[in-house]
Design an enzyme around this catalytic site. Sequence first.
Site, PDB file in Angstrom:
ATOM      1  CG  HIS A  19      -1.818  -1.014   1.610  1.00 46.39           C
ATOM      2  ND1 HIS A  19      -1.927  -1.694   2.409  1.00 46.39           N
ATOM      3  CD2 HIS A  19      -2.734  -1.613   0.493  1.00 46.39           C
ATOM      4  CE1 HIS A  19      -2.699  -2.910   1.956  1.00 46.39           C
ATOM      5  NE2 HIS A  19      -4.004  -2.772   0.784  1.00 46.39           N
ATOM      6  CE  LYS A  43     -11.116  -7.490   1.888  1.00 51.02           C
ATOM      7  NZ  LYS A  43     -10.057  -6.648   2.082  1.00 51.02           N
ATOM      8  NE  ARG A  92      -3.004  -7.214  -4.518  1.00 53.21           N
ATOM      9  CZ  ARG A  92      -3.714  -7.666  -3.676  1.00 53.21           C
ATOM     10  NH1 ARG A  92      -3.163  -7.912  -2.726  1.00 53.21           N
ATOM     11  NH2 ARG A  92      -4.978  -7.909  -4.152  1.00 53.21           N
ATOM     12  CB  SER A 130      -4.357  -6.751   4.627  1.00 54.80           C
ATOM     13  OG  SER A 130      -4.070  -6.020   3.990  1.00 54.80           O
TER      14      SER A 130
HETATM   15  N1  COA Z   1      -0.172  -3.949  -1.496  1.00 51.66           N
HETATM   16  C1  COA Z   1      -0.749  -5.040  -0.813  1.00 51.66           C
HETATM   17  N2  COA Z   1      -2.009  -5.213  -0.811  1.00 51.66           N
HETATM   18  C2  COA Z   1      -2.817  -4.652  -2.034  1.00 51.66           C
HETATM   19  C3  COA Z   1      -2.562  -3.825  -3.001  1.00 51.66           C
HETATM   20  C4  COA Z   1      -0.982  -3.333  -2.446  1.00 51.66           C
HETATM   21  N3  COA Z   1      -0.872  -2.351  -3.575  1.00 51.66           N
HETATM   22  N4  COA Z   1      -3.902  -3.322  -2.759  1.00 51.66           N
HETATM   23  C5  COA Z   1      -4.662  -4.813  -2.464  1.00 51.66           C
HETATM   24  N5  COA Z   1      -3.860  -5.289  -1.701  1.00 51.66           N
HETATM   25  C6  COA Z   1      -4.640  -5.858  -0.541  1.00 51.66           C
HETATM   26  C7  COA Z   1      -5.105  -5.709   0.042  1.00 51.66           C
HETATM   27  O1  COA Z   1      -4.513  -5.028   1.398  1.00 51.66           O
HETATM   28  C8  COA Z   1      -6.739  -6.412   0.596  1.00 51.66           C
HETATM   29  O2  COA Z   1      -5.711  -7.612   1.268  1.00 51.66           O
HETATM   30  P1  COA Z   1      -6.841  -8.501   2.157  1.00 51.66           P
HETATM   31  O3  COA Z   1      -8.214  -8.789   1.081  1.00 51.66           O
HETATM   32  O4  COA Z   1      -5.974  -9.559   2.321  1.00 51.66           O
HETATM   33  O5  COA Z   1      -7.254  -7.595   2.999  1.00 51.66           O
HETATM   34  C9  COA Z   1      -6.744  -7.140  -0.904  1.00 51.66           C
HETATM   35  O6  COA Z   1      -6.104  -6.473  -1.659  1.00 51.66           O
HETATM   36  C10 COA Z   1      -7.975  -6.371  -1.514  1.00 51.66           C
HETATM   37  O7  COA Z   1      -7.641  -4.825  -2.000  1.00 51.66           O
HETATM   38  P2  COA Z   1      -9.027  -3.520  -1.800  1.00 51.66           P
HETATM   39  O8  COA Z   1      -9.750  -4.088  -2.659  1.00 51.66           O
HETATM   40  O9  COA Z   1      -8.380  -2.084  -1.708  1.00 51.66           O
HETATM   41  O10 COA Z   1      -9.962  -4.398  -0.254  1.00 51.66           O
HETATM   42  P3  COA Z   1      -9.977  -3.857   0.810  1.00 51.66           P
HETATM   43  O11 COA Z   1     -11.146  -4.610   1.027  1.00 51.66           O
HETATM   44  O12 COA Z   1      -9.110  -2.974   0.920  1.00 51.66           O
HETATM   45  O13 COA Z   1     -10.832  -2.139   0.303  1.00 51.66           O
HETATM   46  C11 COA Z   1     -13.271  -1.079  -0.655  1.00 51.66           C
HETATM   47  C12 COA Z   1     -12.070  -2.400  -0.553  1.00 51.66           C
HETATM   48  C13 COA Z   1     -12.601  -0.174   0.323  1.00 51.66           C
HETATM   49  C14 COA Z   1     -12.098  -0.179  -1.465  1.00 51.66           C
HETATM   50  C15 COA Z   1     -14.472  -1.498  -1.218  1.00 51.66           C
HETATM   51  O14 COA Z   1     -15.026  -2.514  -0.669  1.00 51.66           O
HETATM   52  C16 COA Z   1     -15.553  -0.200  -1.508  1.00 51.66           C
HETATM   53  O15 COA Z   1     -14.756   0.546  -2.221  1.00 51.66           O
HETATM   54  N6  COA Z   1     -15.894  -0.156   0.001  1.00 51.66           N
HETATM   55  C17 COA Z   1     -16.667   0.947  -0.017  1.00 51.66           C
HETATM   56  C18 COA Z   1     -18.477   0.880  -0.899  1.00 51.66           C
HETATM   57  C19 COA Z   1     -18.349   0.866  -2.471  1.00 51.66           C
HETATM   58  O16 COA Z   1     -18.015   2.548  -2.552  1.00 51.66           O
HETATM   59  N7  COA Z   1     -18.935  -0.400  -2.613  1.00 51.66           N
HETATM   60  C20 COA Z   1     -19.272  -0.248  -4.103  1.00 51.66           C
HETATM   61  C21 COA Z   1     -18.205  -0.252  -4.546  1.00 51.66           C
HETATM   62  S1  COA Z   1     -18.185  -0.293  -6.749  1.00 51.66           S
END
Ligand code: COA
Length: 163
Positions: A19, A43, A92, A130
């Site tokens: 991140h 989650k 990724r 994560s």
């Molecule tokens: N390096 C390391 N890890 C990374 C990464 C990077 N560059 N990019 C993503 N990851 C990891 C994250 O840590 C996460 O790991 P985990 O699943 O083990 O916790 C995984 O990849 C998925 O990441 P991400 O897609 O960013 O998921 P998130 O849960 O962190 O965030 C939101 C998702 C918050 C962006 C999304 O749920 C959201 O927009 N929510 C708000 C409600 C909404 O608008 N919903 C409609 C969406 S269209």
Amino acid sequence: MKKSKAIYPGTFDPITLGHLDIIKRAAKIFHYVTIAIVASSNKSLLFTLDERINLVRKVTKHLYNVKVEIFNSLTTDFAKKQKANILIRGLRAVTDFEYEMKLTYMNQCLAPTIESIFFMTSKELSFISSSLVKEVAYYGGDVSNLLPVSVNQALVTKMKNQL
Ligand code: COA
């Protein structure tokens, strides 16, 4: 010229070097970057909201154009509230692509003026997630090379307290 404002949404449970890599690179390109920490998630989270915020603040405090906010709404609504028209996401591997495509199309549908911009995660960090980091730490594995120092300390402490 209008200053560029981007938001980088996620759960950050916890923030990893993957991140941070995206955040640092985004901070070089956009005038302002807001790390948007989603308060609740479907989650099961290890760190509390306060802990997630404090860790993100700690590891980004040297980045003068980066701020940290909480949100509990649609990402697009939060972006509008922040007057940001850019959504940053990290890619990724190929497996991220399909999920990101769905998210992007839905976000475009909700807010056509908000652009999603993708950063390819640096190669050496592209396998980190994560949950994987938490799983390895749970079984006593060393993940210190994948996390900022303070995050690794917090994770080790958290795991000890869980035993
Ligand atoms: N390096 C390391 N890890 C990374 C990464 C990077 N560059 N990019 C993503 N990851 C990891 C994250 O840590 C996460 O790991 P985990 O699943 O083990 O916790 C995984 O990849 C998925 O990441 P991400 O897609 O960013 O998921 P998130 O849960 O962190 O965030 C939101 C998702 C918050 C962006 C999304 O749920 C959201 O927009 N929510 C708000 C409600 C909404 O608008 N919903 C409609 C969406 S269209």
